[in-house]
Write a protein that holds these residues in place. Sequence first.
Motif, PDB file in Angstrom:
ATOM      1  N   ASP A 596      17.536   1.895 -10.234  1.00  0.00           N
ATOM      2  CA  ASP A 596      16.136   2.224 -10.087  1.00  0.00           C
ATOM      3  C   ASP A 596      15.542   1.141  -9.179  1.00  0.00           C
ATOM      4  OD1 ASP A 596      13.347   2.073 -10.536  1.00  0.00           O
ATOM      5  OD2 ASP A 596      13.607   3.244 -12.356  1.00  0.00           O
ATOM      6  N   LEU A 597      14.743   1.546  -8.243  1.00  0.00           N
ATOM      7  CA  LEU A 597      14.234   0.549  -7.291  1.00  0.00           C
ATOM      8  C   LEU A 597      13.481  -0.584  -7.977  1.00  0.00           C
ATOM      9  CD1 LEU A 597      13.077   2.400  -4.066  1.00  0.00           C
ATOM     10  CD2 LEU A 597      15.174   1.165  -4.526  1.00  0.00           C
ATOM     11  N   SER A 598      12.889  -0.275  -9.142  1.00  0.00           N
ATOM     12  CA  SER A 598      12.137  -1.320  -9.834  1.00  0.00           C
ATOM     13  C   SER A 598      13.079  -2.354 -10.443  1.00  0.00           C
ATOM     14  CB  SER A 598      11.257  -0.716 -10.924  1.00  0.00           C
ATOM     15  OG  SER A 598      12.076  -0.265 -11.969  1.00  0.00           O
ATOM     16  N   GLN A 599      14.369  -2.024 -10.444  1.00  0.00           N
ATOM     17  CA  GLN A 599      15.322  -2.964 -11.041  1.00  0.00           C
ATOM     18  C   GLN A 599      15.989  -3.865 -10.026  1.00  0.00           C
ATOM     19  OE1 GLN A 599      18.081  -0.831 -13.428  1.00  0.00           O
ATOM     20  NE2 GLN A 599      16.486   0.286 -14.504  1.00  0.00           N
ATOM     21  N   ILE A 600      15.615  -3.681  -8.789  1.00  0.00           N
ATOM     22  CA  ILE A 600      16.245  -4.531  -7.780  1.00  0.00           C
ATOM     23  C   ILE A 600      15.457  -5.822  -7.664  1.00  0.00           C
ATOM     24  CG2 ILE A 600      16.972  -4.712  -5.377  1.00  0.00           C
ATOM     25  CD1 ILE A 600      16.770  -1.631  -5.295  1.00  0.00           C
ATOM     26  N   SER A 601      16.177  -6.908  -7.812  1.00  0.00           N
ATOM     27  CA  SER A 601      15.509  -8.180  -7.669  1.00  0.00           C
ATOM     28  C   SER A 601      15.467  -8.515  -6.186  1.00  0.00           C
ATOM     29  CB  SER A 601      16.287  -9.242  -8.448  1.00  0.00           C
ATOM     30  OG  SER A 601      15.585 -10.440  -8.365  1.00  0.00           O
ATOM     31  N   MET A 602      14.263  -8.479  -5.649  1.00  0.00           N
ATOM     32  CA  MET A 602      14.104  -8.711  -4.206  1.00  0.00           C
ATOM     33  C   MET A 602      13.886 -10.200  -3.950  1.00  0.00           C
ATOM     34  SD  MET A 602      13.711  -5.737  -2.481  1.00  0.00           S
ATOM     35  CE  MET A 602      12.865  -4.194  -2.423  1.00  0.00           C
ATOM     36  N   PRO A 603      14.332 -10.698  -2.824  1.00  0.00           N
ATOM     37  CA  PRO A 603      14.095 -12.121  -2.532  1.00  0.00           C
ATOM     38  C   PRO A 603      12.610 -12.392  -2.377  1.00  0.00           C
ATOM     39  CG  PRO A 603      14.999 -11.007  -0.625  1.00  0.00           C
ATOM     40  CD  PRO A 603      15.055 -10.025  -1.748  1.00  0.00           C
ATOM     41  N   VAL A 604      12.213 -13.546  -2.781  1.00  0.00           N
ATOM     42  CA  VAL A 604      10.797 -13.899  -2.801  1.00  0.00           C
ATOM     43  C   VAL A 604      10.208 -13.933  -1.378  1.00  0.00           C
ATOM     44  CG1 VAL A 604      10.917 -16.421  -2.682  1.00  0.00           C
ATOM     45  CG2 VAL A 604       9.237 -15.330  -4.176  1.00  0.00           C
ATOM     46  N   THR A 605      11.088 -14.044  -0.390  1.00  0.00           N
ATOM     47  CA  THR A 605      10.608 -14.067   0.998  1.00  0.00           C
ATOM     48  C   THR A 605       9.934 -12.755   1.395  1.00  0.00           C
ATOM     49  OG1 THR A 605      12.842 -13.473   1.594  1.00  0.00           O
ATOM     50  CG2 THR A 605      12.211 -15.757   1.950  1.00  0.00           C
ATOM     51  N   LEU A 606      10.219 -11.707   0.632  1.00  0.00           N
ATOM     52  CA  LEU A 606       9.575 -10.426   0.933  1.00  0.00           C
ATOM     53  C   LEU A 606       8.183 -10.334   0.316  1.00  0.00           C
ATOM     54  CD1 LEU A 606      12.368  -7.737   0.479  1.00  0.00           C
ATOM     55  CD2 LEU A 606      11.200  -8.355   2.584  1.00  0.00           C
ATOM     56  N   ASN A 607       7.877 -11.301  -0.560  1.00  0.00           N
ATOM     57  CA  ASN A 607       6.619 -11.204  -1.309  1.00  0.00           C
ATOM     58  C   ASN A 607       5.438 -11.841  -0.604  1.00  0.00           C
ATOM     59  OD1 ASN A 607       8.515 -10.363  -3.230  1.00  0.00           O
ATOM     60  ND2 ASN A 607       7.194 -11.041  -4.882  1.00  0.00           N
ATOM     61  N   GLU A 608       4.268 -11.427  -1.046  1.00  0.00           N
ATOM     62  CA  GLU A 608       3.038 -12.126  -0.675  1.00  0.00           C
ATOM     63  C   GLU A 608       2.573 -12.836  -1.939  1.00  0.00           C
ATOM     64  OE1 GLU A 608       0.393  -8.885   0.444  1.00  0.00           O
ATOM     65  OE2 GLU A 608      -0.045  -8.436  -1.648  1.00  0.00           O
ATOM     66  N   PRO A 609       1.813 -13.924  -1.816  1.00  0.00           N
ATOM     67  CA  PRO A 609       1.428 -14.650  -3.036  1.00  0.00           C
ATOM     68  C   PRO A 609       0.270 -13.996  -3.797  1.00  0.00           C
ATOM     69  CG  PRO A 609       0.678 -15.818  -1.095  1.00  0.00           C
ATOM     70  CD  PRO A 609       1.386 -14.600  -0.599  1.00  0.00           C
ATOM     71  N   LEU A 610       0.423 -12.731  -4.096  1.00  0.00           N
ATOM     72  CA  LEU A 610      -0.506 -11.991  -4.953  1.00  0.00           C
ATOM     73  C   LEU A 610       0.352 -11.027  -5.749  1.00  0.00           C
ATOM     74  CD1 LEU A 610      -3.561 -10.915  -2.749  1.00  0.00           C
ATOM     75  CD2 LEU A 610      -3.531 -12.621  -4.564  1.00  0.00           C
ATOM     76  N   ASN A 611      -0.140 -10.564  -6.882  1.00  0.00           N
ATOM     77  CA  ASN A 611       0.651  -9.566  -7.586  1.00  0.00           C
ATOM     78  C   ASN A 611      -0.129  -8.254  -7.684  1.00  0.00           C
ATOM     79  OD1 ASN A 611      -1.078  -9.637  -9.732  1.00  0.00           O
ATOM     80  ND2 ASN A 611       0.391 -10.478 -11.177  1.00  0.00           N
ATOM     81  N   VAL A 612       0.526  -7.279  -8.268  1.00  0.00           N
ATOM     82  CA  VAL A 612      -0.068  -5.941  -8.329  1.00  0.00           C
ATOM     83  C   VAL A 612      -1.390  -5.954  -9.102  1.00  0.00           C
ATOM     84  CG1 VAL A 612       0.318  -3.601  -9.164  1.00  0.00           C
ATOM     85  CG2 VAL A 612       2.170  -4.841  -8.077  1.00  0.00           C
ATOM     86  N   LEU A 613      -1.480  -6.785 -10.130  1.00  0.00           N
ATOM     87  CA  LEU A 613      -2.717  -6.837 -10.921  1.00  0.00           C
ATOM     88  C   LEU A 613      -3.868  -7.335 -10.058  1.00  0.00           C
ATOM     89  CD1 LEU A 613      -1.317  -8.473 -14.202  1.00  0.00           C
ATOM     90  CD2 LEU A 613      -1.698  -6.044 -13.747  1.00  0.00           C
ATOM     91  N   GLN A 614      -3.543  -8.262  -9.179  1.00  0.00           N
ATOM     92  CA  GLN A 614      -4.574  -8.781  -8.277  1.00  0.00           C
ATOM     93  C   GLN A 614      -4.923  -7.764  -7.192  1.00  0.00           C
ATOM     94  OE1 GLN A 614      -2.188 -12.294  -7.652  1.00  0.00           O
ATOM     95  NE2 GLN A 614      -3.842 -13.621  -8.370  1.00  0.00           N
ATOM     96  N   ARG A 615      -3.914  -7.012  -6.792  1.00  0.00           N
ATOM     97  CA  ARG A 615      -4.193  -5.983  -5.778  1.00  0.00           C
ATOM     98  C   ARG A 615      -5.100  -4.905  -6.335  1.00  0.00           C
ATOM     99  NH1 ARG A 615      -0.352  -5.425  -0.714  1.00  0.00           N
ATOM    100  NH2 ARG A 615      -2.091  -4.155  -0.053  1.00  0.00           N
ATOM    101  N   LEU A 616      -4.995  -4.687  -7.635  1.00  0.00           N
ATOM    102  CA  LEU A 616      -5.914  -3.716  -8.256  1.00  0.00           C
ATOM    103  C   LEU A 616      -7.344  -4.208  -8.116  1.00  0.00           C
ATOM    104  CD1 LEU A 616      -4.030  -2.703 -11.532  1.00  0.00           C
ATOM    105  CD2 LEU A 616      -4.470  -1.289  -9.524  1.00  0.00           C
ATOM    106  N   CYS A 617      -7.496  -5.511  -8.267  1.00  0.00           N
ATOM    107  CA  CYS A 617      -8.828  -6.106  -8.142  1.00  0.00           C
ATOM    108  C   CYS A 617      -9.321  -6.027  -6.704  1.00  0.00           C
ATOM    109  CB  CYS A 617      -8.770  -7.553  -8.628  1.00  0.00           C
ATOM    110  SG  CYS A 617     -10.376  -8.327  -8.674  1.00  0.00           S
ATOM    111  N   GLU A 618      -8.389  -6.090  -5.792  1.00  0.00           N
ATOM    112  CA  GLU A 618      -8.771  -6.003  -4.368  1.00  0.00           C
ATOM    113  C   GLU A 618      -9.503  -4.714  -4.055  1.00  0.00           C
ATOM    114  OE1 GLU A 618      -5.060  -7.413  -2.178  1.00  0.00           O
ATOM    115  OE2 GLU A 618      -6.612  -7.304  -0.629  1.00  0.00           O
TER     116      GLU A 618
END
Length: 940
Positions: A596-618
């Motif tokens: 399941d795509l949600s089970q793939i541990s992606m390298p942190v280099t692909l991330n931005e320093p915000l999470n989905v909960l914060q994006r909801l606030c955006e």
Amino acid sequence: MATVENTKKSPQLHKIKLKVVNSGTVAASDSDASVETNSLSAESATEQNQAEQNQAQQNEKKKKKIRRGSEWEIMEGLKDGQRFENKPNTFTGYLHKKRKWPLKGWHKRYFMIDKGILVYGKGPNDITKGKIHGTLDIGLSVISTKQKRRRIDIDAEEFIYHLKTKSDETFTSWVQQLTAHRLYRQHVLTYGTNIGALFKPVDGINTIPRTPEIMSRDGSLTRGLKPPNGGSRLSTWIQESVNSIEQHQRDASVIEQNISKLSRLLQQIESSNPIVIENTAEAVSPNVKKDRRKFGLKKKKSSSSKGGSVDLTIQLNNAKAITDTDNTSPLSANSFSGLSTSAPANSILTTLPIPSNTTVTAPTPDSLSNVDVISLSAENQMREDFITLAKQVIGSLKSLVFGISTERERLKSALESELQVPSTVSNQNIVTLKNSLNQVLQQNMDLKTRLVKIHEASDLADLSCVENLTENQQNHRAYAASLSYSSSCVSATEFFDAEELVPDQKSTKYGLGEEESEVRTRSESSSEGGSLTSEGEGSISSEESELGVLELDTENCSDVRESQGLTGRRTFLPVPRPVTEGLSLWNLLSRNIGKDLSQISMPVTLNEPLNVLQRLCEELEYSELLDRAAGIDDPYERMVEVAAFAVSSYASTLSRAGNKPFNPLLGETYECIREDKGFRFISEQVSHHPPVGACYAESPHFTFWQDARVKTKFWGKSMEFQPLGSVNLLLPKTGDLYTWNKVTTCVHNLFSGQRWVDQYGELRITNGRITCKLTFAKASNWSSKRHEVVGAVYDESGQAVRKLFGKWSESLYCGVAPSARCIWRAGTLPPNHELFYGFTRFAIELNELGPDSHLLPPTDTRFRPDQRALEEGDLSTAETLKSQLESMQRDRRKRREELNITYEPRWFSCSQDDTWQFNGKYWDTRKNPGFSNLQFESLW
Ligand SMILES: CC(C)CCC[C@@H](C)[C@H]1CC[C@H]2[C@@H]3CC=C4C[C@@H](O)CC[C@]4(C)[C@H]3CC[C@]12C
């Protein structure tokens, strides 16, 4: 085959897994989508242990035979060293193609594949006449097939083509043909056609070493491909190729010139009076008759129908000239040479191919009475048809130009990389340069931070909790803070000069109370650059916006200080995004196929320093629109504001295709108190499988809540995110409860080139009585519709009462151009935003640990160490911490399973209709006893 697991909390959510069946074979849902999952971002930890995975793979192998054909299979590409010199024959036939937009229904279309280039039109005639609806390079596309449904999906970056065949036989032959043409095309792209002479097989071995860069792991050729080591001969070949492509390019620009002539001609036709061409019915050429039919023109029944003559307006002849390739080609010959915008209509006629027995007369009343006069509506219809046709021609030709220039660029870069000696040295130089740039930026940041601290020390403003503020204060702060987003209110692409605003008229129109209207008038004069560019009747021009600021200058010093971003919130991230290189997303995804795509541990280099909960606030960045909606009495106007708010929530996605937000850990929370904007927000990760984040925001003017569940479809080169469920908004003053759905977000160019985001679909808002439908257009390279949103507000009887149009990335207007008024305009992005994850000013502020941090629960995202490490640019720590946190999360889950404990979120509960409702306890608990007096399971 789909592996479907019903989850306890969300029975309707199906977690569908990607499975590797064999190399290049992907099993997914049995639905029409390629590969689906229910994760917002492909991240989080791998849940199954190795043993389980092995077992699963064994089972897969067993089931493989049974399932063959019911899975999506990815068509393989040319392998390293493989050659495919035999040019397959041209292949044609009918296929059913899913409509491009809005992807409903299937059309029968005629396809032709020749040398790896697939084109299609309505029928064989269209193709021979060059009326091509679409062209795609099979060698550069990702093709997935599903035998059971006879489906062939082609991801050509520009578009995803969904095709199906009528019978199994046609499916098999199309798959065979596509495979052969794809391999041939890739061979040609890699080695060229005259490669035989350049690369003679040595010792009978018909392979040559190829660098891995040539072919991407998805089997399609990558852009900027690196050619095989062939030394100068290869360079010669590439150079030749470039030359010939440049010739194509020149041809293409001639075509383009003709297109602009066509456009000019079109304009002339649109503005010119019809010229009557007299013809006897018998004498009308078959082509003209055909064209008449094509344009839906009916001869008016007249007594003299046989011997009578037919009027054909100039438009018809033009259309004929364009479509009829039997005649002199209208595009290549100088058929339009006599044309200029000022040329009289007659001169146009003389340049067009007209049957010899045709006479041209001016439309005198006499001549009109003797002929069949095409009715006005038919004439209009004809004009419309003509325009549509001409546009089609323009569209397909532009696509040709686009295709050729892409190829040219690709080959050029192949050549360049070949010429770079050694390329790694220059790569290193770039990295060094980037790093020094980062260092300078860092120094600049440090200086700015110090400056802010100095200001903070002298700033006495005590920002108290939102609930302690009076409404007036909140409005005042909203006004002041929005200034901090102000820099320019002039959008990149203005639609038109919007109507000027007369401030006094507005408040009376909306019947605001004295207090409110006073606040609004003040707020309007700010123009705000972002959020509310205007109010009520019109938009504020840039001059006005500057005036507004100037006025303030003398009016209120502290406001000006705040407008400069000195509200105490940061205006930049601590460090620019670290330079990372060489991550192949395809390698990553393909290695993880089967999960399941949600089970793939992606390298942190692909991330931005915000999470989905914060994006909801955006999504609440432009919450002022809701405050404004709440103060409007007219229900339609209110809906317009709500619509603008719904559209505004997409603006921040424009610059954010490069990175993904962190997936929150189960139980993670995020609070955001915006005294300046007058709301407070709380979100919590309430489920991990599937990932669901719930949020709730409140202000004296509105209540807003939603839960973020996203269905992900992976098409090959692009990924679609379809948020499920609905967004809810309550305006307590009028008691209106608005709900709406979200459109599909698509991230293109996943593996090569620049990633970009598109939004498409229909967004429907309703309050039970009034509705608003907004259509987000799918982008394409040659269409001007990129980011476009059009729609209307409908009253209870379904009548459109307000027209809306704009761009989700820029602005939304109400009315009809040129007198439409601007309802919302996106704020400008901060300087150097590309270096800072493309964050907006609002996004920059979200992860800041403010002076109130001791009041936050330990579960608040701001304390999440891996995200913080990334924000600070410490990639290796971020990476280590991220995997630690993910493994801790797995342990907690295992423990719960062992003890048979069902996880219960703390601040939200799942209601019967499977939506997540805020239980209201967060803010009370925060006040009393305070989170520091509570026990929390430690997440990090
Ligand atoms: C593989 C990686 C690097 C590709 C990057 C994926 C990013 C751009 C994707 C992953 C999840 C996506 C988000 C999923 C859900 C929503 C909610 C919707 O209301 C607005 C768009 C938004 C916020 C999407 C924006 C784009 C997004 C952040």
